[in-house]
Design an enzyme around this catalytic site. Structure first.
Site, short mmCIF file in Angstrom:
data_model
loop_
_atom_site.label_atom_id
_atom_site.label_comp_id
_atom_site.label_asym_id
_atom_site.label_seq_id
_atom_site.Cartn_x
_atom_site.Cartn_y
_atom_site.Cartn_z
N TYR A 54 0.87 -1.19 0.00
CA TYR A 54 0.00 0.00 0.00
C TYR A 54 0.89 1.23 0.00
O TYR A 54 1.89 1.26 0.73
CB TYR A 54 -0.86 0.03 1.27
N GLU A 56 -0.29 5.02 -0.35
CA GLU A 56 -0.98 6.30 -0.55
C GLU A 56 0.02 7.45 -0.52
O GLU A 56 0.92 7.48 0.34
CB GLU A 56 -2.02 6.55 0.55
N ASP A 200 -7.59 12.97 -24.78
CA ASP A 200 -7.56 11.57 -24.34
C ASP A 200 -6.98 10.74 -25.48
O ASP A 200 -7.65 10.51 -26.49
CB ASP A 200 -8.99 11.14 -23.99
N THR A 226 -4.79 5.44 -21.39
CA THR A 226 -4.65 4.13 -20.77
C THR A 226 -3.29 3.60 -21.21
O THR A 226 -2.70 4.09 -22.17
CB THR A 226 -5.75 3.15 -21.24
N LYS A 229 -3.42 -0.22 -24.32
CA LYS A 229 -3.89 -0.34 -25.70
C LYS A 229 -2.67 -0.37 -26.63
O LYS A 229 -1.82 -1.24 -26.45
CB LYS A 229 -4.87 0.79 -26.02
N ARG A 235 -2.92 -3.02 -17.68
CA ARG A 235 -4.18 -2.26 -17.62
C ARG A 235 -4.02 -1.18 -16.55
O ARG A 235 -3.90 -1.49 -15.37
CB ARG A 235 -5.34 -3.19 -17.28
N1 DSN Z 1 -13.21 0.00 -23.82
C1 DSN Z 1 -12.28 0.86 -24.54
C2 DSN Z 1 -12.33 0.62 -25.98
O1 DSN Z 1 -12.54 -0.52 -26.35
O2 DSN Z 1 -12.12 1.52 -26.77
C3 DSN Z 1 -12.45 2.29 -24.20
O3 DSN Z 1 -12.45 2.45 -22.83
#
Ligand code: DSN
Length: 436
Positions: A54, A56, A200, A226, A229, A235
């Site tokens: 942990y 914080e 984003d 994120t 991707k 993740r």
């Molecule tokens: N779920 C993602 C996507 O597939 O684009 C976006 O958060």
């Protein structure tokens, strides 16, 4: 340490599900544009003992003891992200993309403040102002759409909307738009109307890191992504921002903090508790991989593969939204082949052939998000497996045949054989031994 063997002994049911999922991933082609195959090093960091901790707070200023090694990994993750994207300030603690975006709203806007976001059906994300999401419920979203004819973002229309509505923030970014975005133009509009620019880049951050897409980082006040991707990490998510709040005098009282502090305190203690340190470790590893020279080649191959697949689909009579792609993503419009609202039927037929994709709305969708008229495809994962343009042609041809006859079992079966033949040549995680 072979972790699957430990699970086999302690929990055979879960171990079997992991084995089955590995076979599914290995024997099929993964075309969901937001998915990827991380390296074994990233997997190992994710499964490391940092899951026990942990922490914080932030490096050097934590609330619990025992932080000397957490500070090392978080410091490295931040330094690598700054280096990779040229960001002034980075926060690597958001649990995922939606919490990261939530923190940006929380930091910059007050309840019911007005902002411009890309509508979900035209290609935006839920957190860009959908009425069913916090972003559309707690704040006043003015959505912008793509042009009906060209299906492209019309920057003149977005400018007119911004001048008329005077939003406090404009969101650039998407989850289903197959073309490049002109971030500088978004910034010009933000400057003209005195709005924050929040970008984003969750879908394209790997392309941005690999210089296959323009970056918003030099322009936007805040950029989220994120990390799982096209960036090919665990993740999780990060927020990058400028140190200073250029709109401080317009929107904040003297007592408010600078932009970097606003973002950090929105994440912790504003919205989150302890960061997921095992994710931070894996993120640091993935960012290290993205800094290596071959990541550039990976990013440009993603785009070459996407274009090759798009060309093959169109050659086989499939209509694509915007008639092509500039990035990792392709959006099939099923309406011209008589399949309005039949995205699920096609998605299921592709699944049977070992092709994983997702049903998606098309711009000005005449059906519903649950039964939409499009199929979304992407090339980050198949490119990680080493596939190139010739493999994209095989996959594209199979998809076209299935889309035109989603209920014809013989078509599906032939496509399944073609995909099985292909995937055998591109093993996933060779030598990992997790099937033992
Ligand atoms: N779920 C993602 C996507 O597939 O684009 C976006 O958060």
């Amino acid at each position: 340490m072979n972790l699957i063997n430990e699970i086999s002994d302690s929990d055979p049911e879960i171990a079997q599900a992991i084995r089955n999922e590995l076979s599914r991933q290995e024997q099929g082609v993964e075309l969901i544009p937001s998915e990827n195959n991380v390296s074994k090093a990233v997997l190992q960091a994710m499964g490391s003992i940092f899951t026990n901790k942990y922490s914080e707070g932030y490096p050097g200023k934590r609330y619990y003891g025992g932080q000397e090694f957490v500070d090392v990994i978080e410091g490295i993750a931040i330094a690598r992200a700054k280096n990779l994207f040229g960001a002034q300030h980075v926060n690597v603690q958001p649990y995922s993309g939606s919490p990261a975006n939530h923190a940006v709203f929380f930091a910059l806007l007050e309840h019911k403040d007005k902002f411009l976001g890309f509508s979900l059906t035209s290609g935006g994300h839920l957190t860009h102002g959908s009425p069913v999401n916090f972003s559309g419920r707690e704040y006043q979203c003015i959505p912008y759409e793509v042009d009906k004819e060209t299906e492209l973002l019309d920057m003149d229309e977005i400018r007119k909307l911004a001048v008329r509505e005077k939003p406090k923030m404009i969101v650039s970014g998407f989850t289903a738009y197959p073309r490049k975005i002109d971030f500088k133009e978004f910034q010009d509009i933000c400057d003209e109307v005195g709005a924050y620019h929040f970008s984003d880049i969750s879908h394209i951050s790997g392309l941005v890191a690999g210089k296959a897409h323009e970056s918003p980082v030099p322009y936007a006040d805040v950029v989220t992504t994120t990390t799982h991707k096209s960036l090919r990490g665990p993740r999780g998510a990060m927020i990058m921002c400028k140190e200073k709040d250029r709109l401080h005098d317009k929107y904040h009282s003297e007592s408010k903090k600078n932009l970097a502090q606003l973002i950090d305190s929105a994440i912790f203690p504003g919205l989150q508790g302890g960061p997921h340190d095992h994710t931070t470790a894996a993120m640091a590893v993935a960012l290290g991989e993205a800094l290596k020279p071959d990541f550039k080649e990976y990013a440009s191959q993603i785009v070459r593969n996407s274009r090759a697949m798009a060309d093959e689909l169109m050659k086989n009579g499939i209509k694509l939204v915007t008639n092509g792609t500039d990035n990792h993503l392709i959006l099939i419009d099923l309406r011209p082949i008589g399949l309005t609202g039949k995205g699920k039927l096609v998605q299921d037929a592709l699944d049977k052939a070992g092709i994983t994709a997702n049903k998606n709305t098309v711009p000005y969708e005449p059906s519903t998000p649950f039964n939409p008229s499009g199929i979304r495809l992407g090339t980050p994962a198949v490119t990680t497996r080493g596939m190139k343009e010739s493999e994209m042609k095989v996959i594209g041809e199979s998809i076209a045949k299935i889309a035109k006859a989603p209920e014809d079992e013989s078509v599906i079966s032939r496509a399944k054989s073609a995909i099985a033949e292909l995937t055998k040549k591109f093993p996933l995680y060779p030598g990992m031994g997790i099937l033992k």
